[in-house]
Motif scaffolding. Structure first.
Motif, PDB file in Angstrom:
ATOM      1  N   UNK A  22      40.555 -19.897-111.589  1.00  0.00           N
ATOM      2  CA  UNK A  22      40.602 -21.158-112.347  1.00  0.00           C
ATOM      3  C   UNK A  22      41.053 -20.895-113.785  1.00  0.00           C
ATOM      4  N   UNK A  23      40.431 -19.892-114.432  1.00  0.00           N
ATOM      5  CA  UNK A  23      40.803 -19.579-115.814  1.00  0.00           C
ATOM      6  C   UNK A  23      42.262 -19.150-115.874  1.00  0.00           C
ATOM      7  N   UNK A  24      42.679 -18.433-114.852  1.00  0.00           N
ATOM      8  CA  UNK A  24      44.068 -17.977-114.813  1.00  0.00           C
ATOM      9  C   UNK A  24      45.028 -19.161-114.795  1.00  0.00           C
ATOM     10  N   UNK A  25      44.695 -20.162-113.998  1.00  0.00           N
ATOM     11  CA  UNK A  25      45.566 -21.341-113.928  1.00  0.00           C
ATOM     12  C   UNK A  25      45.617 -22.035-115.284  1.00  0.00           C
ATOM     13  N   UNK A  26      44.440 -22.134-115.932  1.00  0.00           N
ATOM     14  CA  UNK A  26      44.414 -22.735-117.271  1.00  0.00           C
ATOM     15  C   UNK A  26      45.300 -21.933-118.219  1.00  0.00           C
ATOM     16  N   UNK A  27      45.199 -20.596-118.132  1.00  0.00           N
ATOM     17  CA  UNK A  27      46.017 -19.730-118.987  1.00  0.00           C
ATOM     18  C   UNK A  27      47.499 -19.972-118.781  1.00  0.00           C
ATOM     19  N   UNK A  28      47.904 -20.066-117.508  1.00  0.00           N
ATOM     20  CA  UNK A  28      49.319 -20.303-117.209  1.00  0.00           C
ATOM     21  C   UNK A  28      49.764 -21.645-117.789  1.00  0.00           C
ATOM     22  N   UNK A  29      48.882 -22.658-117.664  1.00  0.00           N
ATOM     23  CA  UNK A  29      49.237 -23.981-118.196  1.00  0.00           C
ATOM     24  C   UNK A  29      49.417 -23.930-119.715  1.00  0.00           C
TER      25      UNK A  29
ATOM     26  N   UNK B  43      42.113 -10.543-124.745  1.00  0.00           N
ATOM     27  CA  UNK B  43      42.974 -11.001-123.662  1.00  0.00           C
ATOM     28  C   UNK B  43      43.415  -9.828-122.794  1.00  0.00           C
ATOM     29  N   UNK B  44      43.765  -8.706-123.472  1.00  0.00           N
ATOM     30  CA  UNK B  44      44.295  -7.568-122.709  1.00  0.00           C
ATOM     31  C   UNK B  44      43.240  -6.895-121.851  1.00  0.00           C
ATOM     32  N   UNK B  45      41.950  -6.999-122.235  1.00  0.00           N
ATOM     33  CA  UNK B  45      40.941  -6.348-121.398  1.00  0.00           C
ATOM     34  C   UNK B  45      40.226  -7.344-120.506  1.00  0.00           C
ATOM     35  N   UNK B  46      40.634  -8.618-120.544  1.00  0.00           N
ATOM     36  CA  UNK B  46      39.973  -9.613-119.699  1.00  0.00           C
ATOM     37  C   UNK B  46      40.454  -9.460-118.254  1.00  0.00           C
ATOM     38  N   UNK B  47      39.654  -9.959-117.294  1.00  0.00           N
ATOM     39  CA  UNK B  47      40.090  -9.838-115.900  1.00  0.00           C
ATOM     40  C   UNK B  47      41.089 -10.911-115.483  1.00  0.00           C
ATOM     41  N   UNK B  48      41.491 -11.773-116.427  1.00  0.00           N
ATOM     42  CA  UNK B  48      42.398 -12.866-116.062  1.00  0.00           C
ATOM     43  C   UNK B  48      43.856 -12.406-116.196  1.00  0.00           C
ATOM     44  N   UNK B  49      44.612 -12.398-115.107  1.00  0.00           N
ATOM     45  CA  UNK B  49      45.970 -11.835-115.136  1.00  0.00           C
ATOM     46  C   UNK B  49      46.889 -12.487-116.163  1.00  0.00           C
ATOM     47  N   UNK B  50      46.820 -13.825-116.298  1.00  0.00           N
ATOM     48  CA  UNK B  50      47.772 -14.460-117.219  1.00  0.00           C
ATOM     49  C   UNK B  50      47.457 -14.093-118.665  1.00  0.00           C
ATOM     50  N   UNK B  51      46.179 -13.975-119.005  1.00  0.00           N
ATOM     51  CA  UNK B  51      45.811 -13.544-120.357  1.00  0.00           C
ATOM     52  C   UNK B  51      46.311 -12.128-120.621  1.00  0.00           C
ATOM     53  N   UNK B  52      46.089 -11.263-119.609  1.00  0.00           N
ATOM     54  CA  UNK B  52      46.525  -9.868-119.769  1.00  0.00           C
ATOM     55  C   UNK B  52      48.030  -9.796-119.966  1.00  0.00           C
TER      56      UNK B  52
END
Lengths: 301, 226
Positions: A22-29, B43-52
Motif C-alpha cells: 500500500x505504501x509503495x503504491x502511495x509512493x509511486x503516486x 527512504x533508502x533503508x525503508x522496505x518500500x521499493x518505490x522509496x528506495x
C-alpha cells in the motif's frame, strides 16, 4: 544495502507485506505527481518545445562544442590523475617516513592542501600564471585546473596510501625486516604495493572527484564541457537543455567509474583483500582521520 | 610588509564580510542537507521499493553531477528561465538560490554518510533486540539508531568540511563570497598575490582543521567498542 535493510526491518510477514504494498503504491503516486508537476512547469515555460532540444541532434553542435569540451575535460582529468598519483606517492611516503623533518613537512603540505578549497587554488594559479607569463595566457586556465586538482587530490591520495599502509597486518613489515630489508625497502617493496591494491576502489572513487572538480575550470574560463555547454545554451537560447545534456554526460561517466570502483572492491574482497572501506569513494575527504578505523586484518598474534 | 598591511587597510573588512557570507552559506546549507539527507537515508533503508528507488536515483544523480553545474543551473535556469524569486532583494535571492543548490548537492552525501552509519551496526544487534522482545520502534530507538549515529559522525564530519570548502563554488551562482573577492583582489593587487591567497587560505584552515579534529575526537570518543 542488504545489511541496513535487515538491521532495521525484520523479514515482513503477510500483514506487513500488505502494508508495504500500500505504501509503495502511495509512493509511486507521489512520484508520478512530481513528474507531472515538473512536466507542467517546464511545458508552461516553453522548455519542452522540439526546437530547444533539436540542436542536440545536430552533428555540428557535438563536433564544435560538446566533443571538444569533453576532450578538454578528459584531458585535464587524465593529466591531473597522473600528477596527483605522483604527488600522492611522494607525500604519502613522506608522511610514513621516520625522518622527523620529512614527516613534518609532508604533514603540513598534505593538511594544508586538503583544507583549502580547490577553487581558491585554481583562481590564484590562473591569475598569477597568466600575469607572470610563466605559461602562455591561453594555457593558463588549463594549467591552473590541473595544478589545483593535483594539489588537492594528490594530498588525498597521500592520505589513502598512508591509511592503506596502516591497515596492513603488522607482520608484513616485520617479515620484511626479518629478511634483512631496511624500513624503506620494506615500505617500497612490500607494504605500498599491497596498500595500493587494497585502496584501489577508493583511488578510483577519487578519480570521480577529479573529473567532477574539473568542471570548476568553467569559473576560470577553461573551455571544458560545462563552459562549452553554456556557450551552446546562450547561443541557442536553451540554457536549461544544454546544462541538462552536459550534466547527463558527467553523470554517465562518473556513474560508470563508481560502478567500476564497486566491481574492483568486490573482486578484491573475493580475493580476501579488504581495505575495510575507510572512505566513501565519492565523498571528498578532508581531515578525516583515516587511521582510526584500522581497516582490514588486525594483527592477531 | 608595507604592501601587506595596506592590503588589510584596503580589503580587510571586505574579506571578513565575504568570508562571513561563506560561513552563513555553510550554516543554512548544513541544516538543509541534514534534513533532506536524513529523509533520503530513511527512504533508502525503508522496505518500500518505490522509496528506495527514489533515494537511490537521487543519490546517483546528484553525487555524480559537478556542483558547478548545479550552481550555474540555479542562476541561469531557476532565476534566468523560471524567474524563481525567493526574495525581492537581488543579492539575497542569489544567496538563497545558492543555499538550495548546496543543499541539493550535499544531501546526497549526507544520505550516504547516515546510511554508512547504519551499516556499521552488526545484524546481531537487531536480532538480539528482537530476541528480548523489543518491537520495531523501541529496537530502533534504543539499540540500532544510537549505534548508527555514532558510526555516522566521522563521515558526516567529512561532508561538513567538504561543504565549508564548496561554498566557494557559490561564485558561479553570482553570490558575493570570498573566492570572487579574491579574484578582484588579485587583479588589483597582483604585487602581493601570494599573500592574498595565503591569507584567505588560512581563513579556511582555521575553520576546517578544528572541525576535522572535533569530529575525529567525537567519533573516537563515542566509537562503539566491538
Amino acid at each position: 544495502m542488504k545489511v541496513s535493510e535487515s538491521v532495521l526491518f525484520d523479514a515482513p510477514g503477510p500483514k506487513a507485506r500488505r502494508r508495504v504494498v500500500i505504501v509503495n503504491i502511495i509512493g509511486v503516486l507521489i512520484a508520478l505527481a512530481l513528474v507531472y508537476y515538473l512536466y507542467k512547469v517546464m511545458n508552461d515555460a516553453g522548455q519542452l518545445t522540439a526546437e530547444k532540444w533539436a540542436v542536440f541532434g545536430k552533428g555540428s553542435i557535438w563536433e564544435n562544442y560538446l566533443i571538444p569540451g569533453l576532450l578538454n575535460t578528459l584531458r585535464a582529468a587524465a593529466v591531473a590523475i597522473v600528477t596527483s598519483m605522483v604527488f600522492g606517492f611522494i607525500f604519502g611516503i613522506g608522511r610514513l617516513s621516520t625522518n622527523k623533518v620529512i614527516n613534518w613537512i609532508s604533514s603540513v603540505v598534505v593538511e594544508f592542501f586538503r583544507a583549502v578549497p580547490v577553487l581558491l587554488m585554481m583562481i590564484f594559479l590562473w591569475i598569477i600564471l597568466a600575469r607572470s607569463g610563466i605559461v602562455a595566457p591561453s594555457d593558463a586556465p588549463f594549467v591552473a585546473v590541473v595544478v589545483g586538482l593535483t594539489l588537492y587530490n594528490g594530498s588525498v591520495v597521500a592520505e589513502l596510501i598512508r591509511s592503506g599502509v596502516f591497515g596492513l597486518p603488522k607482520g608484513q613489515r616485520e617479515a620484511g625486516i626479518a629478511i634483512g630489508l631496511t624500513r624503506g625497502q620494506s615500505l617500497r617493496n612490500i607494504e605500498i604495493p599491497q596498500a595500493l591494491i587494497a585502496m584501489l576502489p577508493a583511488l578510483i572513487g577519487q578519480f570521480v572527484v577529479i573529473l567532477k572538480d574539473s568542471a570548476l575550470g568553467y569559473i576560470i574560463n577553461f573551455n571544458e564541457l560545462l563552459f562549452n555547454g553554456k556557450l551552446i545554451g546562450t547561443g541557442n537560447a536553451n540554457v536549461l537543455q544544454a546544462l541538462v545534456v552536459v550534466a547527463a554526460i558527467f553523470i554517465l561517466i562518473n556513474f560508470g567509474l563508481s560502478k567500476l570502483a564497486t566491481v574492483v572492491a568486490g573482486r578484491l574482497s573475493s580475493r580476501g583483500i579488504s581495505a575495510g572501506k575507510p572512505l566513501d569513494p565519492a565523498v571528498p575527504v578532508v581531515v578525516a582521520d583515516l587511521n582510526t578505523t584500522v581497516p582490514g586484518g588486525n594483527p592477531k598474534g | 610588509m608595507q604592501g601587506y598591511l595596506s592590503l588589510w587597510d584596503e580589503y580587510g573588512g571586505q574579506m571578513l564580510s565575504a568570508f562571513w557570507g561563506n560561513l552563513q552559506l555553510t550554516f543554512w546549507a548544513a541544516i538543509g542537507s541534514l534534513v533532506l539527507g536524513t529523509i533520503l537515508a530513511l527512504m533508502r533503508i525503508s522496505p518500500v521499493p518505490s522509496f528506495r528507488a527514489f533515494g537511490t536515483s537521487y543519490v546517483n544523480i546528484f553525487r555524480n553531477t559537478p556542483l558547478t553545474i548545479i550552481m550555474t543551473f540555479g542562476v541561469l535556469v531557476l532565476f534566468g528561465v523560471f524567474k524563481v524569486q525567493f526574495s525581492s532583494d537581488f543579492n539575497l535571492n542569489f544567496f538563497q538560490i545558492a543555499i538550495v543548490g548546496l543543499t541539493i548537492y550535499h544531501s546526497a552525501f549526507v544520505c550516504e554518510a547516515i546510511r554508512s552509519g547504519v551499516n556499521t551496526v552488526p545484524l546481531g544487534q537487531a536480532e538480539a533486540a528482537r530476541a528480548i522482545g523489543l518491537s520495531f520502534m523501541p529496537a530502533a530507538r534504543l539499540v540500532i539508531l544510537p549505534q548508527a549515529f555514532r558510526g555516522a559522525i566521522a563521515p558526516l564530519g567529512n561532508v561538513l568540511i567538504a561543504l565549508i570548502k564548496n561554498t566557494t563554488v557559490a561564485v558561479a551562482g553570482s553570490v558575493a563570497e570570498i573566492s570572487g573577492l579574491m579574484k578582484t583582489m588579485l587583479e588589483f593587487r597582483a604585487d602581493v598575490g601570494i599573500l592574498i591567497f595565503l591569507t584567505i587560505a588560512v581563513f579556511f584552515v582555521i575553520v576546517v582543521i578544528p572541525v576535522g579534529l572535533l569530529t575525529t575526537y567525537l567519533s573516537k570518543k563515542l566509537a562503539v567498542a566491538r
